[in-house]
Each structure stands twice: as structure tokens, then as C-alpha cells.
Scaffold this motif. Structure first.
Motif, PDB file in Angstrom:
ATOM      1  N   MET A 125       0.915 -15.197   4.849  1.00  0.00           N
ATOM      2  CA  MET A 125       2.168 -14.532   5.218  1.00  0.00           C
ATOM      3  C   MET A 125       2.997 -15.524   6.023  1.00  0.00           C
ATOM      4  O   MET A 125       2.585 -15.962   7.096  1.00  0.00           O
ATOM      5  N   ARG A 126       4.159 -15.887   5.470  1.00  0.00           N
ATOM      6  CA  ARG A 126       4.980 -16.889   6.166  1.00  0.00           C
ATOM      7  C   ARG A 126       6.467 -16.634   5.888  1.00  0.00           C
ATOM      8  O   ARG A 126       6.824 -16.081   4.840  1.00  0.00           O
ATOM      9  N   PRO A 127       7.341 -17.011   6.815  1.00  0.00           N
ATOM     10  CA  PRO A 127       8.786 -16.866   6.569  1.00  0.00           C
ATOM     11  C   PRO A 127       9.232 -17.848   5.489  1.00  0.00           C
ATOM     12  O   PRO A 127       8.754 -18.990   5.425  1.00  0.00           O
ATOM     13  N   SER A 128      10.151 -17.392   4.625  1.00  0.00           N
ATOM     14  CA  SER A 128      10.607 -18.262   3.532  1.00  0.00           C
ATOM     15  C   SER A 128      12.105 -18.542   3.618  1.00  0.00           C
ATOM     16  O   SER A 128      12.708 -18.966   2.636  1.00  0.00           O
ATOM     17  N   GLY A 129      12.726 -18.268   4.774  1.00  0.00           N
ATOM     18  CA  GLY A 129      14.143 -18.560   4.982  1.00  0.00           C
ATOM     19  C   GLY A 129      15.031 -17.402   4.582  1.00  0.00           C
ATOM     20  O   GLY A 129      14.690 -16.597   3.716  1.00  0.00           O
ATOM     21  N   GLY A 130      16.185 -17.307   5.248  1.00  0.00           N
ATOM     22  CA  GLY A 130      17.142 -16.251   4.939  1.00  0.00           C
ATOM     23  C   GLY A 130      16.627 -14.870   5.282  1.00  0.00           C
ATOM     24  O   GLY A 130      16.886 -13.914   4.541  1.00  0.00           O
ATOM     25  N   ASN A 131      15.866 -14.753   6.396  1.00  0.00           N
ATOM     26  CA  ASN A 131      15.276 -13.478   6.841  1.00  0.00           C
ATOM     27  C   ASN A 131      14.320 -12.877   5.808  1.00  0.00           C
ATOM     28  O   ASN A 131      14.145 -11.660   5.745  1.00  0.00           O
ATOM     29  N   LYS A 132      13.743 -13.723   4.987  1.00  0.00           N
ATOM     30  CA  LYS A 132      12.782 -13.285   3.972  1.00  0.00           C
ATOM     31  C   LYS A 132      11.376 -13.703   4.383  1.00  0.00           C
ATOM     32  O   LYS A 132      11.173 -14.697   5.082  1.00  0.00           O
ATOM     33  N   THR A 133      10.396 -12.910   3.937  1.00  0.00           N
ATOM     34  CA  THR A 133       8.986 -13.217   4.199  1.00  0.00           C
ATOM     35  C   THR A 133       8.243 -13.280   2.877  1.00  0.00           C
ATOM     36  O   THR A 133       8.442 -12.423   2.010  1.00  0.00           O
ATOM     37  N   ARG A 134       7.428 -14.300   2.721  1.00  0.00           N
ATOM     38  CA  ARG A 134       6.579 -14.396   1.524  1.00  0.00           C
ATOM     39  C   ARG A 134       5.147 -13.998   1.902  1.00  0.00           C
ATOM     40  O   ARG A 134       4.570 -14.557   2.853  1.00  0.00           O
ATOM     41  N   ILE A 135       4.607 -13.031   1.179  1.00  0.00           N
ATOM     42  CA  ILE A 135       3.258 -12.534   1.457  1.00  0.00           C
ATOM     43  C   ILE A 135       2.422 -12.673   0.185  1.00  0.00           C
ATOM     44  O   ILE A 135       2.879 -12.298  -0.910  1.00  0.00           O
ATOM     45  N   VAL A 136       1.217 -13.192   0.332  1.00  0.00           N
ATOM     46  CA  VAL A 136       0.317 -13.373  -0.813  1.00  0.00           C
ATOM     47  C   VAL A 136      -0.916 -12.496  -0.604  1.00  0.00           C
ATOM     48  O   VAL A 136      -1.544 -12.533   0.464  1.00  0.00           O
ATOM     49  N   PHE A 137      -1.247 -11.693  -1.615  1.00  0.00           N
ATOM     50  CA  PHE A 137      -2.417 -10.809  -1.570  1.00  0.00           C
ATOM     51  C   PHE A 137      -3.330 -11.124  -2.746  1.00  0.00           C
ATOM     52  O   PHE A 137      -2.889 -11.619  -3.789  1.00  0.00           O
ATOM     53  N   HIS A 138      -4.616 -10.779  -2.585  1.00  0.00           N
ATOM     54  CA  HIS A 138      -5.542 -10.659  -3.699  1.00  0.00           C
ATOM     55  C   HIS A 138      -5.885  -9.173  -3.789  1.00  0.00           C
ATOM     56  O   HIS A 138      -6.544  -8.623  -2.895  1.00  0.00           O
ATOM     57  N   ALA A 139      -5.409  -8.514  -4.847  1.00  0.00           N
ATOM     58  CA  ALA A 139      -5.515  -7.054  -4.941  1.00  0.00           C
ATOM     59  C   ALA A 139      -6.202  -6.648  -6.234  1.00  0.00           C
ATOM     60  O   ALA A 139      -5.997  -7.277  -7.281  1.00  0.00           O
ATOM     61  N   PRO A 140      -7.039  -5.586  -6.197  1.00  0.00           N
ATOM     62  CA  PRO A 140      -7.640  -5.085  -7.436  1.00  0.00           C
ATOM     63  C   PRO A 140      -6.576  -4.511  -8.370  1.00  0.00           C
ATOM     64  O   PRO A 140      -5.646  -3.833  -7.918  1.00  0.00           O
ATOM     65  N   SER A 141      -6.707  -4.769  -9.664  1.00  0.00           N
ATOM     66  CA  SER A 141      -5.701  -4.326 -10.640  1.00  0.00           C
ATOM     67  C   SER A 141      -5.531  -2.811 -10.638  1.00  0.00           C
ATOM     68  O   SER A 141      -4.422  -2.301 -10.787  1.00  0.00           O
ATOM     69  N   ARG A 142      -6.637  -2.058 -10.441  1.00  0.00           N
ATOM     70  CA  ARG A 142      -6.535  -0.591 -10.502  1.00  0.00           C
ATOM     71  C   ARG A 142      -5.735  -0.043  -9.334  1.00  0.00           C
ATOM     72  O   ARG A 142      -5.138   1.025  -9.428  1.00  0.00           O
ATOM     73  N   GLY A 143      -5.678  -0.761  -8.218  1.00  0.00           N
ATOM     74  CA  GLY A 143      -4.887  -0.313  -7.081  1.00  0.00           C
ATOM     75  C   GLY A 143      -3.393  -0.536  -7.284  1.00  0.00           C
ATOM     76  O   GLY A 143      -2.571   0.088  -6.635  1.00  0.00           O
ATOM     77  N   LEU A 144      -3.037  -1.446  -8.214  1.00  0.00           N
ATOM     78  CA  LEU A 144      -1.630  -1.768  -8.445  1.00  0.00           C
ATOM     79  C   LEU A 144      -1.002  -0.907  -9.529  1.00  0.00           C
ATOM     80  O   LEU A 144       0.205  -0.995  -9.773  1.00  0.00           O
ATOM     81  N   ILE A 145      -1.799  -0.060 -10.178  1.00  0.00           N
ATOM     82  CA  ILE A 145      -1.253   0.811 -11.230  1.00  0.00           C
ATOM     83  C   ILE A 145      -0.243   1.768 -10.604  1.00  0.00           C
ATOM     84  O   ILE A 145      -0.562   2.524  -9.696  1.00  0.00           O
ATOM     85  N   GLY A 146       0.996   1.696 -11.060  1.00  0.00           N
ATOM     86  CA  GLY A 146       2.037   2.588 -10.553  1.00  0.00           C
ATOM     87  C   GLY A 146       2.666   2.170  -9.239  1.00  0.00           C
ATOM     88  O   GLY A 146       3.491   2.910  -8.698  1.00  0.00           O
ATOM     89  N   TYR A 147       2.316   0.992  -8.709  1.00  0.00           N
ATOM     90  CA  TYR A 147       2.855   0.604  -7.400  1.00  0.00           C
ATOM     91  C   TYR A 147       4.264   0.015  -7.509  1.00  0.00           C
ATOM     92  O   TYR A 147       5.014   0.037  -6.536  1.00  0.00           O
ATOM     93  N   GLN A 148       4.652  -0.502  -8.678  1.00  0.00           N
ATOM     94  CA  GLN A 148       5.940  -1.181  -8.820  1.00  0.00           C
ATOM     95  C   GLN A 148       7.107  -0.298  -8.358  1.00  0.00           C
ATOM     96  O   GLN A 148       7.957  -0.732  -7.577  1.00  0.00           O
TER      97      GLN A 148
END
Length: 302
Positions: A125-148
Motif C-alpha cells: 500500500m503506497r501513495p501513487s501521486g495526485g491524492n491516489k493510493t495504490r493497494i495490492v492484494f492477494h485475494a481468493p477468486s471466490r471472494g471477488l465474485i460480484g465485488y466489481q
């Protein structure tokens, strides 16, 4: 991910599409699999259903949308991930995705909380400029169903999410799904505005007045955790008394509009999405209430 494509066996089958038989559906899926190397189609025991495995919700959703525009009618099951077994120790493995999220700083806390509920591990998790934050996760695919869709709502439409298959990892346990039950129609007919108005206290609706309904069709979301059978075709009792209070105009809250992607992520394991060229309906897998209870008891016992 894999989904089951089956013949539409609801009482409204064949009214809107002209390609409704299992042979037509099988031929179309086989033609798709010939040119699409990321797709795997296999027959099931009954013969009326086919298991279609692909790279994710988007790929399978595009296939379903293409088929409905060509005149096919289908019943689609909830997407499920394909597990593996570790050959060394027999441990259950599930697919993990690397999720890279770019959001405004004010929404980063909400995204981290929602991903933690889905058993995701925060990698960076780090700032990427312009008040934006970049976050990287490792997530199970079944947990991401319908999250978009939920992600876009949480970030006011400003978030960007990229997903990439990372690998298989040990099973991370149960992930909480939908917490509410559904309202199920207990009769065949046409939805009446007066009946829907009386049911608004039970939860938000998924259909408009005048829509054809059948026994076992999902017409709304229950505010509690259990399913409830309701009558949506019951009209107002006509009397010869006319007063201002009795003849109050029925004002309905607009129903929740179900897109294909939202419907696929919303349904439970005992529910199906009925897809036709003109409609997207939600229904229980077993339309008869006695049959539903019998299968629910069998599932609890096992």
C-alpha cells in the motif's frame, strides 16, 4: 470459474426465445469452445445441463449475453471456482488472484476493509501521486465474485481495479455471502401494484407491476435472513365504500434493476438466473416449495 448452463424449464420457457432445446445449446457451446481456447465445455449426468469453465465472470458473462441476443433461453447457476488437490499432502487448493487497486486516499480504508472480509491479504500500500493510493492484494477468486459493482459504489466510480491470476494456495475457509433472504412468488399470474405496495415493508422489490410471475420465482429481497413465500397477484378487495383514505393512490418504490453480472453474483447455490432475449429473472432451482424443503433437509444432513 465454472457455471452450469441448463435448459430453461420455467413455466415461461419458450415465450421470448426460439432456441430452447439442450441440443441447440450444446451445439452453440461446442462451436464457441472450438474457437475460444480459454473455454472448456463438459456434459453433466442429466444431459440437459453443461458445465462451462472459463477465466472469469467477464468472459462467461459475455458468452451468456451473446447467446441471449442470438435467441437462446438458458438457466445459469451461480459461478463457482475450480478447486485443486495438492498431490503431496492432499490439501485443498483454491485459485488466488493478484488485485491491484488505484483509489482516492479517502476511499482506501473502505476498500481494505471490504477486501479483508473477502479473506484477501494486503501485500503493498503506497501513495501513487495526485491524492491516489495504490493497494495490492492477494485475494481468493471466490471472494471477488460480484465485488466489481460494490467496489465502484464504494469509490464513487473513481476506483480502478486490475485482476491477474496469481496461483493456487491452501483453502482460506468460508467467506460470508448474501446475508438476506428472498421473497418468492407462491402462484402463477401477473404481478399487481396493490400487492407489491403491501409487500414493500418486507423488503425492496426486483420486479415492476404487470410482470408475469410463476411459483418459485424471486420477486424481491427479504429484509431478514430467511426466504419468504408471498402472493404478488392478489388484487385489492373491491367494496362499495369510497373514501379518501381507502382510495389512496398506490405509490411504489422503483425496483432494483438486475443486470446480468449483478444477478449472477446475487444468487445463492440453490437459485438460478433465467436468461431470455428480453428478460433476466431470478428463480429457485426447485420451483415446488415441498421439493425445496426436501432438498434443503438433505443438504443439511449431508
Amino acid at each position: 470459474l465454472a457455471m452450469t448452463f441448463s435448459v430453461n424449464d420455467s413455466p415461461l420457457a419458450g415465450r421470448e426465445g426460439d432456441k430452447v432445446t439442450s441440443r441447440m445449446i450444446r451445439d452453440r457451446l461446442m462451436r464457441e469452445a472450438e474457437g475460444n481456447v480459454a473455454l472448456r465445455v463438459s456434459d453433466t449426468e442429466g444431459g440437459d445441463a453443461f458445465e462451462v469453465a472459463g477465466r472469469g465472470e467477464l468472459q462467461l458473462g459475455i458468452l451468456i449475453e451473446t447467446m441471449r441476443r442470438e435467441g437462446y433461453e438458458l438457466a445459469i447457476s451461480r459461478p463457482r471456482v475450480l478447486f485443486k488437490t495438492d498431490p503431496l499432502n492432499g490439501q485443498r487448493l483454491e485459485p488466488i488472484e493478484e488485485v491491484v487497486v488505484d483509489v482516492d486516499e479517502e476511499f482506501s480504508g473502505t476498500v481494505v476493509q471490504k477486501m479483508a472480509e473477502r479473506k484477501a491479504d494486503l501485500i503493498e500500500m503506497r501513495p501513487s501521486g495526485g491524492n491516489k493510493t495504490r493497494i495490492v492484494f492477494h485475494a481468493p477468486s471466490r471472494g471477488l465474485i460480484g465485488y466489481q459493482g460494490e467496489f465502484l459504489t464504494d469509490t464513487r466510480g473513481t476506483g480502478i481495479m486490475n485482476r491477474l491470476f496469481h496461483g493456487y494456495a491452501p483453502y482460506k475457509g468460508t467467506i460470508a455471502g448474501r446475508r438476506t433472504g428472498v421473497l418468492i412468488s407462491n402462484a402463477d399470474g401477473t404481478a399487481v401494484a396493490y400487492a407489491l405496495w403491501n409487500l414493500e415493508d418486507r423488503g425492496p422489490m426486483l420486479i415492476d407491476p404487470g410482470v408475469p410471475v410463476y411459483q418459485g420465482m424471486i420477486i424481491g429481497e427479504h429484509t431478514r435472513g430467511n426466504d419468504l413465500e408471498v402472493n404478488v397477484i392478489k388484487g385489492k378487495q373491491l367494496t362499495n365504500i369510497r373514501t379518501t383514505s381507502k382510495d389512496e393512490a398506490v405509490r411504489l418504490t422503483p425496483p432494483i434493476q438486475m443486470t446480468l453480472e449483478r444477478a449472477l453474483s446475487y444468487i445463492g447455490d440453490d437459485e438460478l438466473v433465467e436468461v431470455t432475449p428480453k428478460s433476466i429473472r431470478l428463480r429457485k432451482r426447485y420451483l415446488d416449495p415441498n421439493e425445496r424443503k426436501r432438498h434443503a433437509r438433505a443438504a443439511e444432513a449431508s
